[in-house]
Design an enzyme around this catalytic site. Sequence first.
Site, PDB file in Angstrom:
ATOM      1  N   ASP A  36       0.891  -1.163   0.107  1.00 64.62           N
ATOM      2  CA  ASP A  36       0.084  -0.122  -0.125  1.00 64.62           C
ATOM      3  C   ASP A  36       0.787   1.332   0.012  1.00 64.62           C
ATOM      4  OD1 ASP A  36       0.932  -0.704   2.598  1.00 64.62           O
ATOM      5  OD2 ASP A  36      -1.400  -0.968   3.387  1.00 64.62           O
ATOM      6  N   GLU A  54     -10.060  -2.140   4.802  1.00 60.94           N
ATOM      7  CA  GLU A  54     -10.730  -1.758   5.951  1.00 60.94           C
ATOM      8  C   GLU A  54     -11.906  -2.831   6.338  1.00 60.94           C
ATOM      9  OE1 GLU A  54      -9.156  -0.343   8.095  1.00 60.94           O
ATOM     10  OE2 GLU A  54      -8.445   1.700   7.621  1.00 60.94           O
ATOM     11  N   HIS A  56      -7.621  -5.130   9.501  1.00 61.13           N
ATOM     12  CA  HIS A  56      -7.300  -4.999   8.023  1.00 61.13           C
ATOM     13  C   HIS A  56      -6.002  -5.636   7.811  1.00 61.13           C
ATOM     14  CE1 HIS A  56      -5.229  -0.803   8.915  1.00 61.13           C
ATOM     15  NE2 HIS A  56      -4.178  -1.769   8.992  1.00 61.13           N
ATOM     16  N   ASN A  75      -8.253  -3.196  13.867  1.00 62.94           N
ATOM     17  CA  ASN A  75      -9.616  -3.695  13.386  1.00 62.94           C
ATOM     18  C   ASN A  75      -9.563  -5.023  12.414  1.00 62.94           C
ATOM     19  OD1 ASN A  75      -8.444  -2.728  11.246  1.00 62.94           O
ATOM     20  ND2 ASN A  75      -9.797  -0.986  10.653  1.00 62.94           N
TER      21      ASN A  75
HETATM   22  C1  F6R Z   1       1.245  -1.766   6.001  1.00 64.91           C
HETATM   23  C2  F6R Z   1      -0.157  -2.387   6.004  1.00 64.91           C
HETATM   24  C3  F6R Z   1      -0.860  -2.469   7.361  1.00 64.91           C
HETATM   25  C4  F6R Z   1      -0.161  -2.607   8.777  1.00 64.91           C
HETATM   26  C5  F6R Z   1      -0.879  -2.717   9.749  1.00 64.91           C
HETATM   27  C6  F6R Z   1      -0.313  -2.578  11.170  1.00 64.91           C
HETATM   28  O1  F6R Z   1       1.820  -1.771   4.821  1.00 64.91           O
HETATM   29  O2  F6R Z   1      -0.206  -3.016   5.192  1.00 64.91           O
HETATM   30  O3  F6R Z   1      -1.994  -3.450   7.387  1.00 64.91           O
HETATM   31  O4  F6R Z   1       0.491  -3.838   8.551  1.00 64.91           O
HETATM   32  O5  F6R Z   1      -1.938  -1.413   9.702  1.00 64.91           O
HETATM   33  O6  F6R Z   1       0.608  -1.661  11.302  1.00 64.91           O
HETATM   34  P1  F6R Z   1       1.691  -1.624  12.570  1.00 64.91           P
HETATM   35  O7  F6R Z   1       2.730  -2.618  12.166  1.00 64.91           O
HETATM   36  O8  F6R Z   1       2.270  -0.417  12.505  1.00 64.91           O
HETATM   37  O9  F6R Z   1       0.767  -2.216  13.691  1.00 64.91           O
END
Ligand code: F6R
Length: 233
Positions: free
Chosen positions: A66, A135, A130, A128
């Site tokens: 992303d 989402e 994702h 959540n």
């Molecule tokens: C980032 C991504 C997100 C993160 C998720 C957890 O490229 O795809 O799904 O893996 O938001 O974020 P952290 O690791 O910061 O808790």
Amino acid sequence: MKVIINEKTILDQLVSKKIIDLVKSKPNANLGLATGSTPLGVYQNLVNDYQSNNTDYSQVKTFNLDEYLNLPLDHQQSYHTYMNKQLFDHLNINLENTHFPLENNYLNYPTLLKENPLDLQLLGIGSNGHIGFNEPGTAFNSTTNIVKLASETRNDNARFFSKLSDVPTEAISMGLKDIMMAKEIILMANGKNKAAAIYQLVKGLKSEEWPATILQDHPNVTLYLDFDAASLL
Ligand code: F6R
């Protein structure tokens, strides 16, 4: 789905070893990569290994999950900047082999992924549920697209910005259907704030309200969890 529960530093070692072994056995491996705080230890281990052992990344291709929208690519918090700083700047990777879903190419991303099947997709998970920035409520058959960030995600990620209003409201994310095409998936999670999402992933029913539950249908997924993330299992 396999589940490994251990301390974060051990998980980082196990996952980085998997990636290094893959790159050694298949020098032109295609890696799907995540950003955020979860994979930082893994990336540091890959850099350390490169410095000691010269593992060769010259033919490796990477595909990130992303990227934020409406943030310049050279912004401190863009995922481009993150990947360069944490990993790409320190390996002999060819930057032309590194890919991100961007506003000008996201519609081609699923084709690109079909042409370059991912040998390994590394995932984190949102509090959540994702994966990527898919989402709750995202269709399980979604492909790479522009997505609106949930308020929970913006709150979670506000720690990287000076204030909540600076966190972008939109991103481009690899779709759930695209993620499922990877041959192997590693999902890492640490911290109590991931425990509910991990519970749903392992014990809950498959539901678009918990996007990661789509992984229940994938034949080769391993979860690497610390004790806090696994605390509700
Ligand atoms: C980032 C991504 C997100 C993160 C998720 C957890 O490229 O795809 O799904 O893996 O938001 O974020 P952290 O690791 O910061 O808790």
